[in-house]
Design a protein around this motif. Structure first.
Motif, PDB file in Angstrom:
ATOM      1  N   THR A  34       0.971  -1.231   0.008  1.00 25.96           N
ATOM      2  CA  THR A  34      -0.120   0.039   0.105  1.00 25.96           C
ATOM      3  C   THR A  34       0.832   1.245   0.050  1.00 25.96           C
ATOM      4  O   THR A  34       2.026   1.178   0.322  1.00 25.96           O
ATOM      5  CB  THR A  34      -0.998   0.048   1.500  1.00 25.96           C
ATOM      6  N   GLY A  35       0.163   2.347  -0.263  1.00 30.11           N
ATOM      7  CA  GLY A  35       1.101   3.683  -0.042  1.00 30.11           C
ATOM      8  C   GLY A  35       1.604   4.174  -1.484  1.00 30.11           C
ATOM      9  O   GLY A  35       1.252   3.446  -2.421  1.00 30.11           O
ATOM     10  N   VAL A  36       2.291   5.191  -1.520  1.00 29.81           N
ATOM     11  CA  VAL A  36       2.947   5.873  -2.686  1.00 29.81           C
ATOM     12  C   VAL A  36       3.917   5.000  -2.832  1.00 29.81           C
ATOM     13  O   VAL A  36       4.982   4.692  -2.188  1.00 29.81           O
ATOM     14  CB  VAL A  36       3.115   7.118  -2.412  1.00 29.81           C
ATOM     15  N   TYR A  83      -3.595  -1.822  -4.036  1.00 29.43           N
ATOM     16  CA  TYR A  83      -3.689  -0.419  -3.070  1.00 29.43           C
ATOM     17  C   TYR A  83      -2.564   0.498  -3.484  1.00 29.43           C
ATOM     18  O   TYR A  83      -2.226   1.374  -2.665  1.00 29.43           O
ATOM     19  CB  TYR A  83      -4.027  -0.877  -1.825  1.00 29.43           C
ATOM     20  N   LEU A  84      -1.645   0.148  -4.264  1.00 25.68           N
ATOM     21  CA  LEU A  84      -0.353   0.992  -4.312  1.00 25.68           C
ATOM     22  C   LEU A  84      -0.700   2.476  -5.165  1.00 25.68           C
ATOM     23  O   LEU A  84      -1.551   1.865  -6.214  1.00 25.68           O
ATOM     24  CB  LEU A  84       0.913   0.347  -5.147  1.00 25.68           C
ATOM     25  N   ILE A  85       0.081   3.473  -4.836  1.00 28.01           N
ATOM     26  CA  ILE A  85      -0.224   4.684  -5.588  1.00 28.01           C
ATOM     27  C   ILE A  85       0.678   5.134  -6.424  1.00 28.01           C
ATOM     28  O   ILE A  85       2.010   5.298  -6.019  1.00 28.01           O
ATOM     29  CB  ILE A  85      -0.584   5.804  -4.586  1.00 28.01           C
ATOM     30  N   HIS A  86       0.528   5.209  -7.887  1.00 29.95           N
ATOM     31  CA  HIS A  86       1.689   5.470  -8.657  1.00 29.95           C
ATOM     32  C   HIS A  86       1.855   6.854  -8.854  1.00 29.95           C
ATOM     33  O   HIS A  86       1.132   7.719  -8.588  1.00 29.95           O
ATOM     34  CB  HIS A  86       1.502   4.860 -10.040  1.00 29.95           C
TER      35      HIS A  86
END
Length: 201
Positions: free
Chosen positions: A179-181, A198-201
């Motif tokens: 998860t996260g950025v 749930y990863l933020i690109h």
């Protein structure tokens, strides 16, 4: 005079014996570390049958490679049908360059002590069932070139500390539950993050 010479010879022999201790201690430390790992593994194909902790060092064990100083530099146990867990003692393999444990059924968390492996060039833990977070301590692996932990069940954020490893060539963290950025890696690093919804690109 003869008594003094005898005393001197005794002291020299004691000194030689003391100087010999560090090598044996290091060899035993590495053997103990690998044997502790073996004790936490299920080995249905008996690939670890040669791992005998009664030997002076583990350099005669199958799937273990040593350098000219009898220090362990490779552990090759990929595709070995192993299950069980990693152990903190693996961090005692001070000369280790390659830890190859891919395509097994190893579960549990990644020990932060792996960050002690200052000479590690390749950490291949992909296609297992590892859980928990990626240890921040892996950012201390300044000689690491290949970090492959895809196809596990890892959670949490990707540590920014990994981006500080100047030697990195490949980072594969795809198909986990991260998860996260996604932190910014150098353009020279090949990165793979797909399959983490749930990863933020």
């Amino acid at each position: 005079m003869a008594q003094q010479m005898s005393l001197l010879c005794t002291r020299i022999l004691i000194l030689i014996w003391l100087l010999a201790i560090p090598f044996d201690a290091l060899a035993n430390l590495e053997g103990d570390a690998l044997y502790a790992f073996r004790q936490h593994l299920n080995d249905p194909e008996e690939v670890l049958a040669s791992w005998d902790n009664s030997l002076v060092n583990p350099c005669t064990w199958f799937h273990v490679t040593c350098n000219g100083d009898n220090n362990v530099i490779r552990v090759d146990l990929g595709n070995s049908s192993l299950s069980g867990s990693l152990v903190p003692e693996l961090g005692n393999l001070a000369s280790l360059e390659y830890l190859e444990l891919f395509n097994n059924h190893i579960s549990g968390s990644i020990p932060p002590e792996l960050g002690n492996l200052a000479n590690l060039a390749s950490l291949d833990l992909y296609q297992n069932a590892l859980t928990g977070t990626i240890p921040v301590t892996l950012g201390r692996l300044k000689n690491l070139k290949y970090l492959r932990m895809d196809h596990n069940i890892l959670t949490g954020a990707i540590p920014t500390e990994l981006t500080y490893i100047g030697s990195l060539l490949v980072v594969k963290l795809s198909y986990n539950n991260l998860t996260g950025v996604i932190p910014r890696f150098a353009s020279s690093v090949s990165t793979f993050f797909q399959g983490n919804p749930y990863l933020i690109h």
